[in-house]
Motif scaffolding. Sequence first.
Motif, mmCIF file in Angstrom:
data_model
loop_
_atom_site.group_PDB
_atom_site.id
_atom_site.type_symbol
_atom_site.label_atom_id
_atom_site.label_comp_id
_atom_site.label_asym_id
_atom_site.label_seq_id
_atom_site.Cartn_x
_atom_site.Cartn_y
_atom_site.Cartn_z
ATOM 1 N N PRO A 186 36.397 -69.551 -39.278
ATOM 2 C CA PRO A 186 35.334 -69.979 -38.361
ATOM 3 C C PRO A 186 33.953 -69.808 -39.012
ATOM 4 C CG PRO A 186 36.087 -67.787 -37.764
ATOM 5 C CD PRO A 186 36.919 -68.217 -38.937
ATOM 6 N N ILE A 187 33.184 -70.907 -39.094
ATOM 7 C CA ILE A 187 31.852 -70.886 -39.691
ATOM 8 C C ILE A 187 30.816 -71.155 -38.584
ATOM 9 C CG2 ILE A 187 30.305 -71.938 -41.381
ATOM 10 C CD1 ILE A 187 32.603 -70.406 -42.635
ATOM 11 N N LEU A 237 40.985 -79.018 -47.654
ATOM 12 C CA LEU A 237 40.169 -78.428 -46.595
ATOM 13 C C LEU A 237 39.884 -79.482 -45.543
ATOM 14 C CD1 LEU A 237 38.598 -75.846 -45.753
ATOM 15 C CD2 LEU A 237 36.611 -76.805 -46.914
ATOM 16 N N ALA A 238 40.155 -79.142 -44.281
ATOM 17 C CA ALA A 238 39.857 -80.028 -43.152
ATOM 18 C C ALA A 238 38.883 -79.322 -42.224
ATOM 19 C CB ALA A 238 41.128 -80.400 -42.413
ATOM 20 N N ILE A 239 37.909 -80.076 -41.707
ATOM 21 C CA ILE A 239 36.862 -79.489 -40.867
ATOM 22 C C ILE A 239 36.923 -80.106 -39.479
ATOM 23 C CG2 ILE A 239 34.374 -79.200 -40.568
ATOM 24 C CD1 ILE A 239 34.087 -79.320 -43.581
ATOM 25 N N SER A 240 36.820 -79.261 -38.466
ATOM 26 C CA SER A 240 36.778 -79.743 -37.081
ATOM 27 C C SER A 240 35.723 -78.955 -36.312
ATOM 28 C CB SER A 240 38.149 -79.593 -36.409
ATOM 29 O OG SER A 240 38.559 -78.247 -36.398
ATOM 30 N N ILE A 246 32.275 -74.075 -36.268
ATOM 31 C CA ILE A 246 32.865 -75.121 -37.103
ATOM 32 C C ILE A 246 34.094 -74.524 -37.768
ATOM 33 C CG2 ILE A 246 32.492 -76.679 -39.051
ATOM 34 C CD1 ILE A 246 29.496 -76.439 -38.486
ATOM 35 N N GLN A 247 35.228 -75.137 -37.540
ATOM 36 C CA GLN A 247 36.493 -74.568 -38.014
ATOM 37 C C GLN A 247 36.917 -75.213 -39.326
ATOM 38 O OE1 GLN A 247 39.748 -73.214 -35.292
ATOM 39 N NE2 GLN A 247 40.777 -75.030 -36.088
ATOM 40 N N PHE A 248 37.041 -74.358 -40.347
ATOM 41 C CA PHE A 248 37.562 -74.794 -41.637
ATOM 42 C C PHE A 248 39.054 -74.485 -41.670
ATOM 43 C CE2 PHE A 248 33.730 -74.828 -44.732
ATOM 44 C CZ PHE A 248 32.970 -75.498 -43.792
ATOM 45 N N ASN A 249 39.875 -75.504 -41.947
ATOM 46 C CA ASN A 249 41.321 -75.303 -42.065
ATOM 47 C C ASN A 249 41.717 -75.491 -43.516
ATOM 48 O OD1 ASN A 249 44.232 -76.832 -42.073
ATOM 49 N ND2 ASN A 249 44.159 -75.233 -40.528
ATOM 50 N N LEU A 283 29.970 -66.264 -41.008
ATOM 51 C CA LEU A 283 31.228 -66.347 -40.274
ATOM 52 C C LEU A 283 30.948 -66.228 -38.791
ATOM 53 C CD1 LEU A 283 33.500 -64.093 -42.520
ATOM 54 C CD2 LEU A 283 33.562 -66.580 -42.333
ATOM 55 N N ALA A 284 31.681 -66.945 -37.986
ATOM 56 C CA ALA A 284 31.474 -66.943 -36.537
ATOM 57 C C ALA A 284 32.504 -66.057 -35.859
ATOM 58 C CB ALA A 284 31.567 -68.362 -35.986
ATOM 59 N N SER A 285 32.169 -65.651 -34.653
ATOM 60 C CA SER A 285 33.090 -64.888 -33.814
ATOM 61 C C SER A 285 32.855 -65.291 -32.373
ATOM 62 C CB SER A 285 32.886 -63.386 -33.990
ATOM 63 O OG SER A 285 31.569 -63.016 -33.629
ATOM 64 N N ALA A 286 33.798 -64.986 -31.532
ATOM 65 C CA ALA A 286 33.667 -65.334 -30.112
ATOM 66 C C ALA A 286 32.557 -64.504 -29.483
ATOM 67 C CB ALA A 286 34.977 -65.090 -29.393
ATOM 68 N N THR A 287 31.558 -65.191 -28.926
ATOM 69 C CA THR A 287 30.433 -64.505 -28.291
ATOM 70 C C THR A 287 30.177 -65.105 -26.915
ATOM 71 O OG1 THR A 287 28.856 -66.017 -29.317
ATOM 72 C CG2 THR A 287 29.317 -63.964 -30.496
#
Length: 301
Positions: A186-187, A237-240, A246-249, A283-287
């Motif tokens: 998670p970005i 790498l796939a981005i959604s 922004i989720q990097f897979n 990096l992102a986190s649930a907030t």
Amino acid sequence: MEIFENISQWINNHPISSNIIRYIIWAVFILLAIAFLRRFLRKKLPDTRIRYKSQKAVEFFGYVLLIIVTISFFTGSIKDFALAIGLLTAGITITLQELILSVAGSFYIFFVGVYKPGDRIEINNIKGDVIDIDSIYTTMMEIGEWVSSDNYSGRIVKLSNAFVFKGPVYNYSKDFPFVWDEFNIPIRYGSDLELAKSIVIKVASETLSEYVSNSISEWNRVVNKYYIENAQVEPTLAISMTDNWIQFNLRYIVDYKKRRYTKHLLNQLIEKEIQKTNNKVKLASATVEIVKIPNINLKKE
């Protein structure tokens, strides 16, 4: 001499009983010969793979010989083989159905090559490494259950060979000893996405270069053997976009026995590189964001 005459007379007077006794002697002799040869091969052959296959071959041919001797004694001639098998099958098919299917499964496993000792398989919802295959059971060192990822649980599982006919058999190592794995990163919104993508791809390419180079030739063999399209073995790498980040897979190829360690290593190296960007990539986190706090009027009465 009198003793031998008495024995001879008893044999002549009791042909059925004497035939059974001779059969038992032959059966015991064959079983002892199998045990002796297995022990001899275990001591004399240093290579584990050759020793295992040699012992299984001795066991297989020994039991075939025992079946032939059994038919010979109780039918009087090997020519009656088909008749004897027909009569036996009619009587025991229902009661020994699972056993017969297990024996048939062992032949199918060995001759078709469904799996072999050392392979990692999943069958009947049980996953593990095959450590032995006999005429009735496949023995596996179990993976998973109460432990995460692909770690051994410590339990040894014996599974009937009949299950090769009852459902799919997943083989992690036959023909192609690599698997594809993936995880999400998670970005945070507002990060430098191009820098983030370059970090992830660079770390993955450097870390997985050995797997990629080894898997290319292996995958070419699979393509030549089966009706299957070519596939990309390099990391992708796939981005959604999600509501929170922004989720990097990241999808990559890895040795089937090193999935857990490789995922740990990639996460660790990517996190270190992101820390070096001076907050250009976060990096992102649930907030939870509080947009507005409602006014509350308190009146004294």
